[in-house]
Design a protein around this motif. Structure first.
Motif, PDB file in Angstrom:
ATOM      1  N   VAL A 181     161.391 -43.207 -29.345  1.00  0.00           N
ATOM      2  CA  VAL A 181     162.263 -44.095 -30.112  1.00  0.00           C
ATOM      3  C   VAL A 181     163.443 -44.414 -29.205  1.00  0.00           C
ATOM      4  CG1 VAL A 181     163.738 -44.336 -32.143  1.00  0.00           C
ATOM      5  CG2 VAL A 181     161.562 -43.087 -32.312  1.00  0.00           C
ATOM      6  N   PHE A 182     163.727 -45.707 -29.061  1.00  0.00           N
ATOM      7  CA  PHE A 182     164.790 -46.138 -28.161  1.00  0.00           C
ATOM      8  C   PHE A 182     165.707 -47.097 -28.901  1.00  0.00           C
ATOM      9  CE2 PHE A 182     166.654 -48.861 -24.895  1.00  0.00           C
ATOM     10  CZ  PHE A 182     167.113 -47.912 -23.998  1.00  0.00           C
ATOM     11  N   LYS A 183     167.005 -46.807 -28.916  1.00  0.00           N
ATOM     12  CA  LYS A 183     167.986 -47.645 -29.611  1.00  0.00           C
ATOM     13  C   LYS A 183     168.199 -48.932 -28.807  1.00  0.00           C
ATOM     14  CE  LYS A 183     170.618 -47.813 -33.197  1.00  0.00           C
ATOM     15  NZ  LYS A 183     169.965 -48.310 -34.380  1.00  0.00           N
ATOM     16  N   ALA A 184     168.011 -50.084 -29.455  1.00  0.00           N
ATOM     17  CA  ALA A 184     168.032 -51.365 -28.733  1.00  0.00           C
ATOM     18  C   ALA A 184     169.021 -52.368 -29.326  1.00  0.00           C
ATOM     19  CB  ALA A 184     166.620 -51.952 -28.702  1.00  0.00           C
ATOM     20  N   ASP A 185     170.152 -51.888 -29.810  1.00  0.00           N
ATOM     21  CA  ASP A 185     171.145 -52.812 -30.367  1.00  0.00           C
ATOM     22  C   ASP A 185     171.911 -53.589 -29.291  1.00  0.00           C
ATOM     23  OD1 ASP A 185     170.527 -52.254 -32.979  1.00  0.00           O
ATOM     24  OD2 ASP A 185     172.366 -51.156 -33.431  1.00  0.00           O
ATOM     25  N   LEU A 186     172.046 -53.022 -28.104  1.00  0.00           N
ATOM     26  CA  LEU A 186     172.898 -53.621 -27.074  1.00  0.00           C
ATOM     27  C   LEU A 186     172.068 -54.386 -26.040  1.00  0.00           C
ATOM     28  CD1 LEU A 186     175.370 -50.625 -26.566  1.00  0.00           C
ATOM     29  CD2 LEU A 186     175.652 -52.650 -28.026  1.00  0.00           C
ATOM     30  N   LEU A 187     171.726 -55.634 -26.383  1.00  0.00           N
ATOM     31  CA  LEU A 187     170.926 -56.480 -25.496  1.00  0.00           C
ATOM     32  C   LEU A 187     171.395 -57.933 -25.502  1.00  0.00           C
ATOM     33  CD1 LEU A 187     167.320 -55.184 -26.302  1.00  0.00           C
ATOM     34  CD2 LEU A 187     168.498 -55.022 -24.098  1.00  0.00           C
ATOM     35  N   ASP A 188     172.637 -58.161 -25.878  1.00  0.00           N
ATOM     36  CA  ASP A 188     173.062 -59.541 -26.063  1.00  0.00           C
ATOM     37  C   ASP A 188     173.726 -60.172 -24.839  1.00  0.00           C
ATOM     38  OD1 ASP A 188     172.087 -59.818 -28.761  1.00  0.00           O
ATOM     39  OD2 ASP A 188     173.678 -58.438 -29.339  1.00  0.00           O
ATOM     40  N   SER A 189     174.492 -59.422 -24.087  1.00  0.00           N
ATOM     41  CA  SER A 189     175.100 -59.970 -22.868  1.00  0.00           C
ATOM     42  C   SER A 189     174.303 -59.492 -21.659  1.00  0.00           C
ATOM     43  CB  SER A 189     176.550 -59.507 -22.747  1.00  0.00           C
ATOM     44  OG  SER A 189     176.594 -58.109 -22.465  1.00  0.00           O
ATOM     45  N   GLU A 190     174.534 -60.103 -20.515  1.00  0.00           N
ATOM     46  CA  GLU A 190     173.845 -59.687 -19.287  1.00  0.00           C
ATOM     47  C   GLU A 190     174.188 -58.234 -18.945  1.00  0.00           C
ATOM     48  OE1 GLU A 190     171.373 -61.289 -17.760  1.00  0.00           O
ATOM     49  OE2 GLU A 190     171.629 -62.737 -19.377  1.00  0.00           O
ATOM     50  N   CYS A 191     175.433 -57.868 -19.147  1.00  0.00           N
ATOM     51  CA  CYS A 191     175.870 -56.492 -18.878  1.00  0.00           C
ATOM     52  C   CYS A 191     175.151 -55.513 -19.805  1.00  0.00           C
ATOM     53  CB  CYS A 191     177.382 -56.399 -19.042  1.00  0.00           C
ATOM     54  SG  CYS A 191     178.040 -54.769 -18.645  1.00  0.00           S
ATOM     55  N   GLU A 192     175.072 -55.840 -21.107  1.00  0.00           N
ATOM     56  CA  GLU A 192     174.362 -54.981 -22.056  1.00  0.00           C
ATOM     57  C   GLU A 192     172.887 -54.858 -21.702  1.00  0.00           C
ATOM     58  OE1 GLU A 192     176.962 -55.517 -26.171  1.00  0.00           O
ATOM     59  OE2 GLU A 192     175.035 -56.543 -26.008  1.00  0.00           O
ATOM     60  N   THR A 199     171.352 -51.294 -20.812  1.00  0.00           N
ATOM     61  CA  THR A 199     170.308 -50.796 -21.702  1.00  0.00           C
ATOM     62  C   THR A 199     169.007 -50.584 -20.935  1.00  0.00           C
ATOM     63  OG1 THR A 199     171.346 -51.828 -23.622  1.00  0.00           O
ATOM     64  CG2 THR A 199     169.008 -51.259 -23.824  1.00  0.00           C
ATOM     65  N   ALA A 200     168.668 -51.500 -20.045  1.00  0.00           N
ATOM     66  CA  ALA A 200     167.442 -51.354 -19.242  1.00  0.00           C
ATOM     67  C   ALA A 200     167.534 -50.116 -18.354  1.00  0.00           C
ATOM     68  CB  ALA A 200     167.206 -52.598 -18.400  1.00  0.00           C
ATOM     69  N   ARG A 201     168.680 -49.877 -17.764  1.00  0.00           N
ATOM     70  CA  ARG A 201     168.843 -48.689 -16.914  1.00  0.00           C
ATOM     71  C   ARG A 201     168.742 -47.395 -17.741  1.00  0.00           C
ATOM     72  NH1 ARG A 201     169.649 -50.642 -12.093  1.00  0.00           N
ATOM     73  NH2 ARG A 201     170.786 -52.582 -11.801  1.00  0.00           N
ATOM     74  N   ARG A 202     169.274 -47.433 -18.947  1.00  0.00           N
ATOM     75  CA  ARG A 202     169.160 -46.284 -19.847  1.00  0.00           C
ATOM     76  C   ARG A 202     167.693 -46.055 -20.228  1.00  0.00           C
ATOM     77  NH1 ARG A 202     169.648 -46.210 -25.376  1.00  0.00           N
ATOM     78  NH2 ARG A 202     170.523 -48.307 -25.431  1.00  0.00           N
ATOM     79  N   PHE A 203     166.978 -47.134 -20.469  1.00  0.00           N
ATOM     80  CA  PHE A 203     165.550 -47.068 -20.791  1.00  0.00           C
ATOM     81  C   PHE A 203     164.758 -46.483 -19.622  1.00  0.00           C
ATOM     82  CE2 PHE A 203     161.291 -48.907 -20.779  1.00  0.00           C
ATOM     83  CZ  PHE A 203     160.888 -48.810 -22.090  1.00  0.00           C
ATOM     84  N   ILE A 204     165.025 -46.963 -18.416  1.00  0.00           N
ATOM     85  CA  ILE A 204     164.343 -46.500 -17.206  1.00  0.00           C
ATOM     86  C   ILE A 204     164.586 -45.007 -17.014  1.00  0.00           C
ATOM     87  CG2 ILE A 204     164.406 -46.663 -14.662  1.00  0.00           C
ATOM     88  CD1 ILE A 204     164.943 -49.751 -15.175  1.00  0.00           C
TER      89      ILE A 204
END
Length: 176
Positions: free
Chosen positions: A150-161, A165-170
């Motif tokens: 389970v991965f929290k994916a609320d922060l994907l709206d700006s390029e920085c987010e 978020t991708a680095r946290r996922f990796i």
């Protein structure tokens, strides 16, 4: 690397996160709906109209099994993909499943912005859309909850987010 299957409700960020993870890691990204459209030279909407939902779900399952044979791939599944046949169990055996857990508020905000692109919700007002999301999540959660991660994916709206978020996922999935 075995396939990583991203599952979750529409608007949760499967394609956004998948593309960003792919760009950072170099693994291939596949949006299952786009893959199906490319193979059948028709939109998902057209395939639904032509074959009905059960016919489309057969095509979808076949294409899921096809992309599930690839290595070094991140697959963004359709929101309903895990809910049919044994798709969720099959994905768990074929690779790693990740449920992108996104709050109702965030889903509502994202889908309000893009509802004109989604025929299923295009005619809903804001209140109807929120109720639709809540009801759909409730019915799909038994499938989504079978995901290994389970991965929290609320922060994907700006390029920085997206990047953070991708680095946290990796990191969480040890893809470094």
């Amino acid at each position: 690397m075995q396939p990583i299957f991203l599952v979750g409700y529409m608007g949760c960020g499967k394609s956004t996160l998948g593309r960003t993870v792919s760009a950072i890691t170099g693994c291939r990204f596949i949006d299952l709906d786009t893959y199906i459209e490319g193979r059948y030279h028709r939109t998902v909407k057209e395939l639904f109209a032509l074959h009905g939902e059960s016919g489309f779900r057969d095509l979808e399952r076949n294409m899921l099994h096809e992309v599930g044979q690839f290595e070094d791939v991140v697959v963004a599944c359709g929101g309903g993909t895990p809910c049919f046949f044994d798709n969720m169990d099959w994905m768990n055996e074929a690779g790693t499943t990740v449920f992108l857990d996104t709050s109702v508020d965030k889903l509502h905000t994202r889908l309000m912005r893009g509802r004109h692109k989604r025929p299923l919700i295009a005619d809903k007002n804001d209140e109807e859309l929120r109720r639709f999301i809540v009801d759909a999540l409730e019915s799909r959660m038994p499938y989504y909850s079978k995901a290994e991660v389970v991965f929290k994916a609320d922060l994907l709206d700006s390029e920085c987010e997206k990047s953070d978020t991708a680095r946290r996922f990796i990191k969480q999935l040890n893809l470094e």
